[in-house]
Design an enzyme around this catalytic site. Structure first.
Site, short mmCIF file in Angstrom:
data_model
loop_
_atom_site.label_atom_id
_atom_site.label_comp_id
_atom_site.label_asym_id
_atom_site.label_seq_id
_atom_site.Cartn_x
_atom_site.Cartn_y
_atom_site.Cartn_z
N HIS A 219 1.20 -1.56 0.53
CA HIS A 219 0.15 0.11 0.46
C HIS A 219 0.75 1.32 -0.61
O HIS A 219 1.37 1.32 -0.09
CB HIS A 219 -0.95 -0.16 0.88
CG HIS A 219 -2.19 -1.08 1.05
ND1 HIS A 219 -2.88 -0.44 0.34
CD2 HIS A 219 -1.91 -2.51 1.18
CE1 HIS A 219 -4.28 -1.78 0.78
NE2 HIS A 219 -3.38 -2.80 0.24
N ASN A 287 -8.90 -7.19 20.12
CA ASN A 287 -7.89 -7.20 20.31
C ASN A 287 -7.33 -6.60 18.94
O ASN A 287 -7.28 -7.47 18.25
CB ASN A 287 -6.87 -7.45 21.31
CG ASN A 287 -6.32 -7.18 21.82
OD1 ASN A 287 -5.93 -5.94 20.74
ND2 ASN A 287 -5.05 -7.56 22.23
#
Length: 433
Positions: A219, A287
């Site tokens: 990315h 989490n």
């Protein structure tokens, strides 16, 4: 900045090692030309080392710095770091399911408008929660949602629109935001492939209520793994943070207690009075935090984001000018009107032929050491994992199938240059002859 790397000799040695590790040379025809890649320098690596030497390991000073700087880049109220772009989509979607949102909360059986042509984790949270994705076809050559079909997709069950800007090219935000406002729908922008793009001179990711980003090595900037949730609607800030952090009601940073001043003086749910607020849960959460070493890479990479975006635009232009010779063979990608994309890839669609023709061409390019990719899952409804999902389709998915069968993309990441595109053109022309 490098508080743990003291002494000129130590820093010099580390810089020399980091420079070697971050140097890459890609010779066309000799080396494989990756379709995506990371561009690191010694500053990125040294900050990662500095974070490791803190010994804190979990999210800490660098995570806090990145969240602050990332939100400031967009002039947004808040950003949350997570461990991947897929996790960002999970947090963003689940934030809209919170009971704290009252009647606007997405519930199982509610509908979310999206597209089938893209990466699966834009759609997966809807399915996993029990919402119903409503699929619309995509346009060629922008490869984005057919925005003129959005309003027709709205039903009494529709609660949100959640769509990605395809390969760095913004979708029609004028129409999507118009429909969302008219029907009081949430908007989630999946900006994982389009960091730095603009629409009417405003950054994508800032139009919807909440948006998502990925920092995977492919990315625009990288932490190795990592992602972010950008929150434009302040109502969602604490809710999104709660879903990221186990679903807890408490918002204390790791290692800190009693930020709210009422850790032992609340009555929540049917818990006993004064139950420790650090262990009180208002959502069924996850989490999804990062390590501080990852965040340190992001702090350094963010400083170079605008340069990376400009290089991607230059590479798109360089590749477009070459592929223009082959426009009778390929449909070339075009920017959405009113946009300035932050290109993630350069999608080529065969004007004639089928998946077998595309397959042979892609295999040839790979044999010649030119990396390629398809538009992710193609038509997700034809994937085995999605064969029996509860969904609805508006119109048909004709163009989505065209992309699935006849398209592939080449890289425009900042590690490539015009010599690579000369080579790509020569290889494709030789194959076509």
């Amino acid at each position: 900045m490098l508080k743990n790397i003291t002494g000129p000799e130590l820093e010099k040695s580390l810089r020399e090692i980091a420079k070697i590790k971050s140097t890459q040379v890609i010779v066309p025809g000799e080396n494989y030309i990756p379709v995506t890649g990371k561009v690191l320098d010694e500053e990125d690596i040294l900050l990662g080392v500095d974070a490791a030497l803190d010994g804190w390991l979990t999210a800490g000073r660098f995570a806090n710095e990145f969240e602050k700087d990332f939100a400031a880049y967009f002039k947004a109220p808040k950003a949350l770091l997570v461990n991947s772009g897929s996790s960002a989509n999970l947090v963003a979607f689940y934030a809209l399911t919170s009971p704290k949102l009252g009647e606007r909360a997405i519930k199982p059986g509610d509908e979310v408008i999206t597209v089938a042509g893209g990466f699966p984790t834009t759609v997966n949270p809807m399915i996993q929660f029990g919402a119903i994705p409503v699929f619309i076809d995509i346009d060629i050559p922008t490869h984005n949602v057919m925005s003129d079909q959005i309003e027709a997709a709205v039903s009494s069950k529709t609660k949100a629109i959640m769509i990605a800007h395809s390969l760095g090219n913004p979708f029609d935000l004028d129409e999507i935001m118009r429909v969302a406002k008219k029907y009081n729908l949430w908007v989630v922008e999946d900006d994982c492939d389009s960091l730095g793009a603009t629409y009417r001179d405003k950054k994508t990711g800032t139009f919807g209520d909440i948006s998502t980003f990925s920092f995977y090595p492919a990315h625009h900037i990288t932490m190795g793994e990592g992602g972010a949730v950008l929150i434009n609607n302040p109502q969602l800030a604490k809710i999104a943070e709660s879903f990221r952090d186990w679903g807890r009601d408490c918002y204390c940073e790791p290692g800190k207690d009693n930020t709210c001043g009422c850790r032992f003086s609340q009555q929540l749910g049917s818990l006993p009075f004064g139950y420790d607020h650090k262990y009180t849960y208002s959502h069924i959460g996850f989490n999804l935090k990062v390590t501080d070493m990852q965040a340190a890479f992001g702090v350094s990479q963010l400083k170079k984001l605008d340069h990376f975006v400009q290089r991607r635009r230059e590479n798109y232009t360089a590749l477009y000018s070459r592929m223009k010779e082959l426009e009778d063979i390929f449909i070339l990608p075009e920017p959405t009107p009113n946009s300035d994309p932050s290109w993630f890839g350069f999608l080529l669609t065969l004007r004639e032929g089928d998946a077998a023709d595309r397959h042979m061409l892609v295999q040839h390019l790979e044999e010649k050491k030119i990396g390629t990719r398809l538009l992710f899952g193609g038509n997700l409804l034809r994937q085995p994992g999605y064969a029996n999902i509860n969904h609805r389709v508006v119109g048909d998915l004709k163009n989505t199938d065209v992309i699935m069968n006849q398209s592939f993309w080449l890289g425009v990441w900042p590690g490539l240059n015009e010599t690579h595109y000369d080579y790509m053109l020569s290889v494709i022309k030789a194959y076509l002859q």
